[in-house]
Structure formats: C-alpha cells, structure tokens
Design a protein around this motif. Structure first.
Motif, short mmCIF file in Angstrom:
data_model
loop_
_atom_site.label_atom_id
_atom_site.label_comp_id
_atom_site.label_asym_id
_atom_site.label_seq_id
_atom_site.Cartn_x
_atom_site.Cartn_y
_atom_site.Cartn_z
N ALA A 153 -2.66 5.42 0.97
CA ALA A 153 -3.64 4.32 0.99
C ALA A 153 -3.62 3.62 2.35
CB ALA A 153 -3.32 3.32 -0.12
N TRP A 154 -2.42 3.47 2.91
CA TRP A 154 -2.30 2.80 4.22
C TRP A 154 -2.99 3.64 5.30
CZ3 TRP A 154 -1.24 -1.99 5.49
CH2 TRP A 154 -0.90 -2.29 6.82
N TRP A 187 0.83 -1.20 0.00
CA TRP A 187 0.00 0.00 0.00
C TRP A 187 0.87 1.25 0.00
CZ3 TRP A 187 -5.38 -0.98 0.25
CH2 TRP A 187 -5.71 -2.32 0.50
N LYS A 217 -6.74 3.37 4.89
CA LYS A 217 -7.20 2.03 5.29
C LYS A 217 -7.29 1.92 6.81
CE LYS A 217 -4.46 -1.49 4.82
NZ LYS A 217 -4.72 -2.14 6.11
N ALA A 236 -3.15 -2.50 -4.60
CA ALA A 236 -2.48 -3.41 -3.65
C ALA A 236 -2.54 -4.86 -4.16
CB ALA A 236 -3.14 -3.31 -2.28
#
Ligand code: FE2
Length: 442
Positions: free
Chosen positions: A249-250, A245, A253, A297
């Motif tokens: 994005a991490w 990721w 999330k 991912a």
C-alpha cells in the motif's frame, strides 16, 4: 417447482432482461456524443467498448450455446467480448479510430436483441426442449448487465461533468445529527453462502455452498466512516505515517502520489467533492469513498480493523435471538427505497443514517446500500466451490490473494444483488469504486 411457478419465473426473466437493458441504456444516455470515445479511467477500455460489450456478452453467452443461432457479425462478437481487469497489466494503447461508430454498434445491438428475444420467447415456451441451464444463463445475462450498470457509473463518475448530460440526482446534505459509536455484538453463529434448493434461486458460483461461522463478540461502528472523520485522519498526517500502511500500500501510495481520497479535490483551503454531475463542497456527513488500502490505514490509526466477512454478516443479519437471522438487515421484506440508498434511485450518496428503517437488528445503519463496505477478508472460494460451466472464469480468475470481499451495495447496485449471499470483490488499490467502510474492535 410447480407449473405455475415456472411460468412466473419465465415471465419474470423476460421482463427483467428488458428492465436491465433500460438500466444500461440510461447510463450510456448521460454520455455526450463527443465523449463516447473517451477513456475516463486509464486502465479500462474506452466508453465505446462497453456500448458493445453488454450486448455482445449476452450474444456470446446465449446465441449458439442455448439457441443454435449463427453469428451475423463475428468481428463485433469478438471485439466486444472481454473487459479489462487492471491487476498487473500495462495500460491499453488503442486509439479512438480503432473503434466503430456509435451508430454502427447500436444497429448491432438492436439486431442482436431482436434475435435473442425471439429465441428466448420460443425456448421459454417449450422449457422441456430447451437447454437445461437456460434459466441460470439468463440470470447470468441479467446480473452481468446490472453489474455493468454499476461499474459504468464508477467509470462515468470520472468523466468531466461537461462531457455528460445531467440525469436526475438529489443532493442531500444533512439529516438529523448522526452520532457515531461502537455497538457491541454478542457472540453467535452466522450463515454465509447459498443453498442449492430452488431452481428459481440464482447465485453466482462464489456464493455456494452455504457456510456456518461462529463469530466471537466484537464491536462495530453504527455508521460508516464519514468524510468529516476521514478529514481528521488526513489532517493528523495519516497519509504520511508509514506505520499505518502495508508495504504494497505504501509503494502504491508513493507511486501514484495518493494524498487524499480520489473523489476529493483541494482548492486553496477548501475541499471539493466530485459528485456524478459536478463538484460541490465536501459533504461532511456522507460516507467516505476510499480504496481498501486507505480504509485499512484509517482503521489502524484508531487501533481498529475492517470487519471480516463473517462479522459483517453477523452485524447485518443477526438478531438478539442467536437462532434467528434476517434476509436483509431490516427484516425479510424485499428491498425498497424506504430501506436504503440503492437500486439506482440516486447517483450519489446520502448522509449517514438517512434510512433509519433500514438499520439492522443491532442498530447498524446503511450496512446494505449507500456504499459497498470493505472487509478484511481476501476473496476466496467457499468449500464446495464449483465454477459455472458457461462462465468458468467469473470468480476463479480472481482467487489470487489480490482481491478483498466487499459486501452491502451502493446507490448504483440493483436490488437483486442486495441478497445476503452476494459477494463483490476488488483489488485494494483501485480508487474509483463506490466503496466505504466501518471499523470493528475484536
Ligand atoms: Fe463484462
């Protein structure tokens, strides 16, 4: 364009506007009265806003500018003027009581349609005296409305089933066994964009000017990534593997607690799937609907990538003769149900490979229809881009490096927007859109 041609276009535009209105009317008809003030997606307006918006947009675009019509309800024209793009903004805080009654908005819409229709008929009857951009403005009204018919479907997908009146919907579980594999695409040129040559050929500002691109050899999945495939990614810890990721994005999330695609729900040991009108067991052979971040991912997990916009074009429209490209993946014939799952024929997906006649010359299935396809290309203008004078922010507001190009089309995409040059875009963390993907190796 000859006289006969212009008559055809005029007639066609009136009937297309009427057809487009039917599409948005039928979407609102699935909402029970008691749910009309619901807000199925936190970052968006309540449903009631859109009941007014799709018509107020037409009025705000056309009434004064094209026909010199005076407003009969200024506060509604303003109230229903703008939607919300969820990038960066806080959540809306309005209450249901801030909005008018559904009936009152219906009366506004009826009067507005009547006034506009009269003016459109008069203007199209005397084209020499009308606004020089009348035709593209009418096309804009039609396609804007059809786009909302689709984005409203995403939104109402999130509305609990008991708040909706079920429409006709065929749930198809399986076709003949569809075996996924990579298809080699030899290098070659591909064309993107649209040439301004026929007055009747409409495109949004971001479709111009035409572009040629050379695409080196690559390999692409013949089918979309299925729920079955994505389940393997999940089971092998893909959502917990930091290396798959990006930083943003991490963070997204973690903040949103994302551990599976938003259309899935776990109950005990079973995965359930939210279709438009209720939950079913996870349909393993359907393309997976996921955000761009999740798709990226997954691709990385396999050592692959999402296709670029150019690779998509080459795979979808190219042929073994490097000098020949098709209008649609299946050939030059207009879209029809035999070629794919699109144009409102259904509310949900079908198993991958359900429309073999719609495959591209290279044998790539469902590349147009049965879910938009994420690309790794950031949404940006083609050289020669000029904003539309009557809708300057349509694309330009989104050239911010925070949106990615989607191509193809979903079950809820109108046939006219399946044209090759049409570009859609979304931000990478918006989980509700009808978008799937396939991977490439290059
Ligand atoms: Fe809109």
């Amino acid at each position: 364009m000859g006289a006969l041609g212009s008559v055809r276009v005029r007639h066609n535009l009136q009937s297309r506007l009427t057809e487009a209105r039917k599409r948005t009317d039928e979407v609102f008809q699935i909402v029970k009265d008691e749910a009309i003030y619901d807000r199925p997606i936190n970052e968006r307006h309540r449903i009631i806003f859109y009941v007014g918006h799709v018509d107020a947009f037409d009025w705000n675009l056309l009434a004064e500018r094209a026909f010199g019509l005076r407003s009969f309800h200024e506060s509604f024209d303003k109230l229903f003027a703008f939607g919300i793009d969820p990038v960066g903004g806080g959540l809306p805080t309005d209450k249901p009581s801030d909005w008018p009654a559904r009936e009152e908005i219906h009366r506004y819409n009826l009067r507005l349609r009547e006034e506009l229709d009269g003016a459109i008929a008069r203007a199209l009857g005397e084209p020499a005296e009308g606004h020089p951009l009348l035709i593209p403005m009418l096309e804009t009204a039609v396609e804007h409305r059809l786009m909302h018919a689709e984005t409203l479907s995403y939104m109402l997908h999130q509305l609990p089933a008991d708040r909706k009146i079920p429409g006709e919907n065929e749930i198809l579980w399986k076709t003949a066994r569809a075996k996924s594999h990579l298809v080699e695409i030899q290098s070659g040129h591909t064309s993107l964009g649209l040439r301004r040559q026929h007055a009747e050929e409409f495109g949004w500002d971001n479709e111009f000017e035409p572009q040629e691109a050379f695409v080196p050899e690559f390999a692409i999945d013949n089918y979309n990534v299925k729920n079955r495939d994505f389940l393997l990614f999940m089971q092998s810890g893909g959502y917990a593997d930091r290396s798959l990721w990006s930083e943003e994005a991490w963070a997204w999330k973690k903040q949103e607690n994302i551990e599976h695609p938003s259309f899935w729900r776990r109950t005990g040991n079973l995965w359930m799937y939210r279709t438009m009108f209720g939950e079913v067991q996870l349909p393993l052979d359907w393309p997976v609907y996921v955000s761009h971040a999740e798709a990226t991912a997954y691709a990385k997990w396999l050592g692959r990538k999402l296709p670029s916009e150019e690779q998509f074009h080459r795979a979808a429209y190219g042929t073994s003769d490097v000098n020949v490209e098709r209008e649609y993946p299946w050939g030059d014939e207009a879209p029809s149900p035999r070629y794919g799952n699109f144009d409102f024929a259904n509310w949900d997906l079908k198993p991958v490979g359900s429309s073999p006649r719609g495959a591209s010359a290279f044998g790539i299935h469902d590349i147009v229809g049965n879910g938009w396809e994420w690309t790794r290309t950031e949404f940006a203008p083609f050289p020669g881009f000029t904003p539309m004078p009557f809708y300057p922010g349509y694309s330009a507001n989104f050239f911010d490096g925070k949106h990615y190009v989607m191509k193809g089309g979903s079950p809820r995409t109108a046939a006219c927007m399946l044209r090759k040059s049409f570009r859609n875009w979304f931000q990478p963390h918006y989980p509700y859109v009808y978008a799937t993907f396939r991977c490439v190796e290059d």
